[in-house]
Enzyme design. Structure first.
Site, mmCIF file in Angstrom:
data_model
loop_
_atom_site.group_PDB
_atom_site.id
_atom_site.type_symbol
_atom_site.label_atom_id
_atom_site.label_comp_id
_atom_site.label_asym_id
_atom_site.label_seq_id
_atom_site.Cartn_x
_atom_site.Cartn_y
_atom_site.Cartn_z
ATOM 1 N N ARG A 36 -2.389 -12.172 3.020
ATOM 2 C CA ARG A 36 -3.737 -11.795 2.576
ATOM 3 C C ARG A 36 -3.890 -12.123 1.092
ATOM 4 O O ARG A 36 -3.039 -11.776 0.277
ATOM 5 C CB ARG A 36 -3.968 -10.272 2.730
ATOM 6 C CG ARG A 36 -4.121 -9.685 4.126
ATOM 7 C CD ARG A 36 -5.243 -10.212 4.987
ATOM 8 N NE ARG A 36 -6.490 -10.623 4.376
ATOM 9 C CZ ARG A 36 -7.488 -9.806 4.011
ATOM 10 N NH1 ARG A 36 -7.404 -8.520 4.199
ATOM 11 N NH2 ARG A 36 -8.591 -10.283 3.485
ATOM 12 N N TYR A 66 -0.179 -9.904 -0.023
ATOM 13 C CA TYR A 66 0.885 -9.393 0.845
ATOM 14 C C TYR A 66 0.890 -10.114 2.188
ATOM 15 O O TYR A 66 -0.141 -10.613 2.643
ATOM 16 C CB TYR A 66 0.776 -7.877 1.038
ATOM 17 C CG TYR A 66 -0.512 -7.382 1.648
ATOM 18 C CD1 TYR A 66 -0.697 -7.378 3.016
ATOM 19 C CD2 TYR A 66 -1.536 -6.907 0.839
ATOM 20 C CE1 TYR A 66 -1.873 -6.910 3.576
ATOM 21 C CE2 TYR A 66 -2.722 -6.440 1.385
ATOM 22 C CZ TYR A 66 -2.884 -6.440 2.749
ATOM 23 O OH TYR A 66 -4.057 -5.993 3.302
ATOM 24 N N HIS A 90 -10.615 -3.121 -1.428
ATOM 25 C CA HIS A 90 -11.576 -2.661 -0.421
ATOM 26 C C HIS A 90 -12.643 -1.787 -1.089
ATOM 27 O O HIS A 90 -12.308 -0.911 -1.894
ATOM 28 C CB HIS A 90 -10.882 -1.812 0.638
ATOM 29 C CG HIS A 90 -9.868 -2.535 1.457
ATOM 30 N ND1 HIS A 90 -10.140 -3.054 2.705
ATOM 31 C CD2 HIS A 90 -8.563 -2.832 1.217
ATOM 32 C CE1 HIS A 90 -9.054 -3.621 3.207
ATOM 33 N NE2 HIS A 90 -8.071 -3.501 2.318
ATOM 34 N N HIS A 105 -6.956 -8.480 -2.849
ATOM 35 C CA HIS A 105 -8.296 -7.956 -2.592
ATOM 36 C C HIS A 105 -8.338 -6.459 -2.855
ATOM 37 O O HIS A 105 -7.312 -5.783 -2.848
ATOM 38 C CB HIS A 105 -8.720 -8.247 -1.146
ATOM 39 C CG HIS A 105 -7.850 -7.584 -0.122
ATOM 40 N ND1 HIS A 105 -6.663 -8.140 0.316
ATOM 41 C CD2 HIS A 105 -7.964 -6.403 0.521
ATOM 42 C CE1 HIS A 105 -6.090 -7.342 1.190
ATOM 43 N NE2 HIS A 105 -6.847 -6.261 1.337
ATOM 44 N N TYR A 112 0.835 -1.201 0.000
ATOM 45 C CA TYR A 112 0.000 0.000 0.000
ATOM 46 C C TYR A 112 0.869 1.250 0.000
ATOM 47 O O TYR A 112 1.934 1.276 0.635
ATOM 48 C CB TYR A 112 -0.887 0.051 1.254
ATOM 49 C CG TYR A 112 -2.028 -0.912 1.237
ATOM 50 C CD1 TYR A 112 -3.257 -0.555 0.701
ATOM 51 C CD2 TYR A 112 -1.897 -2.185 1.769
ATOM 52 C CE1 TYR A 112 -4.325 -1.441 0.699
ATOM 53 C CE2 TYR A 112 -2.952 -3.087 1.762
ATOM 54 C CZ TYR A 112 -4.165 -2.700 1.232
ATOM 55 O OH TYR A 112 -5.217 -3.579 1.229
#
Lengths: 235, 191
Positions: free
Chosen positions: A155, A145, A160, A158, A106
């Site tokens: 994870r 990640y 959000h 995905h 991120y």
């Protein structure tokens, strides 16, 4: 004034619980008492209104053409509709999304994962849904990640999603996953929802009719918000 | 019978900044709405008393006259074109948050009951697979004594978790702390 008609109560197994020890962050953050039920008043059946170019700002549906060059990664077109439980479109509502880059990082100071940042990708966008509840984003496929929830925890890829719907009671934040991801059976966040069908509704579908030749792959993801009760008196 | 069912909620996670952080959305008074400008501020902590430095808080409220800016609020009260009623802020690293808004007017409850002035609040954070909902009442409102929702909470200490304390100042500050779990746990609602 007549009493407002509330929104349908959700089935517990189709939503995740607050306390889900497999996801460690819930242990100290989940309230110990069940939430107290409010029978709908104006406070719960109203909510913020949005419009194209309203106070919420102009749409930002293209996440890949904001910088000097395009970001690294697989271009995808992400489209779908926001619907209520009766299948009716939810128009003119704000849909916001955010994601990590193709390497699984991120653009956020708190993300210390040792994967490259991409100066051409910040990973945020938002649109107001159309008359048919529809939306469409152009972005890149996010990477998986690692996180520290358990040993060797990763994870699944995905994106959000945040959506308002017509009322304070319809607010929803969720995550969309990708079909065939081998990390899904291992992910405590995805698996917090007990009902298998409800879990699988969080997985987008590859839609070849959305893909554009020589350009990008298409994925479809519909979001369903709570529908209305039939009468003001809840059963 | 419903054909579909609602999409499952998932946590906002810790890295929502680029999707949801909208500078300025913590101030609901930028267009000069009618009513008393107030600060709504506080701190959010977990079951160990540790601050949540990665939460997102949203508020939804009526205008100074007690009307929501929404088509289903058909009361014969004025709308305020300068007030949209919605705010959002992320918490600072020390778990604190602050909104600048106006004191809402009273809105009706069910039947013939009136509700005391209140602000509806939504809390998102890492570790919350579903968001939490609570209400902020104001300590200096006598109508609190007859508010149906507030008084549905029988335990007096629990009821007090819903009441923001008036701290004076200019503009007047109301303090509303949020405890997710344990001693002093805030009352949350299923709406």
């Amino acid at each position: 004034m007549s009493d407002p008609i509330g929104y349908r109560r959700e089935q517990p197994d189709r939503q995740p619980p607050y306390l889900h020890p497999a996801y460690g962050s819930t242990v100290k953050r989940a309230p110990s008492r069940a939430p107290v039920r409010i029978v709908a008043t104006l406070s719960e059946v109203t909510g913020p209104s949005f419009s194209k170019d309203g106070w919420n700002g102009p749409d930002a549906a293209d996440l890949i053409h904001h910088h000097e060059a395009e970001p690294q990664g697989q271009r995808i077109i992400l489209a779908g509709r926001v619907l209520d439980e009766d299948g009716r479109p939810v128009p003119s509502t704000l849909l916001e999304l955010w994601q990590c880059n193709s390497a699984g990082r991120y653009h956020h100071e708190g993300d210390q994962h040792d994967a490259p940042l991409d100066p051409n990708f910040h990973g945020g966008g938002h649109v107001v849904t159309g008359a048919d509840g529809g939306y469409r984003f152009l972005t890149i496929k996010p990477g998986a990640y690692p996180w520290r929830n358990q040993h060797n925890a990763w994870r699944p890829a995905h994106i959000h999603f945040s959506v308002f719907g017509p009322a304070f009671a319809t607010r929803l934040i969720t995550q969309m996953y990708f079909p065939g991801d081998p990390l899904l059976p291992l992910d405590p966040i995805f698996n917090a929802t007990a009902d298998e069908e409800a879990r699988h509704r969080l997985i987008s579908t590859y839609d070849h009719s959305l893909s554009e030749p020589e350009y990008a792959l298409g994925y479809r993801f519909d979001i369903v918000l709570r529908g209305r009760n039939a009468t003001p008196m809840e059963s | 019978m419903a054909k579909l069912f609602p999409t499952a909620s998932q946590t906002i996670g810790p890295f929502f900044h680029h999707g949801l952080d909208r500078p300025g959305w913590e101030d609901l008074t930028t267009e000069g709405p009618l009513g008393q400008t107030i600060l709504l501020e506080g701190r959010i902590v977990d079951g160990d008393g540790q601050p949540l430095g990665d939460a997102l808080i949203e508020i939804w409220q009526a205008n100074a006259a007690g009307r929501y800016a929404h088509p289903e609020d058909k009361q014969a009260k004025p709308l305020d074109p300068r007030f949209r009623g919605f705010g959002r802020v992320k918490t600072a690293k020390d778990g604190t948050y602050r909104f600048t808004t106006i004191k809402p007017g009273a809105v009706p409850g069910r039947g013939n009951a009136m509700q005391a002035p209140h602000i509806n609040m939504t809390i998102f954070a890492r570790g919350l697979l579903r968001h939490l909902v609570t209400r902020v009442y104001f300590a200096d409102e006598s109508a609190n004594g007859t508010d149906p929702v507030l008084n549905s909470i029988e335990n007096a200490a629990a009821r007090r978790t819903l009441v923001a304390q008036a701290n004076g100042g200019t503009p007047p500050s109301y303090r509303f702390d949020i405890v997710l779990q344990g001693k002093g746990e805030t009352v949350f609602f299923d709406v």
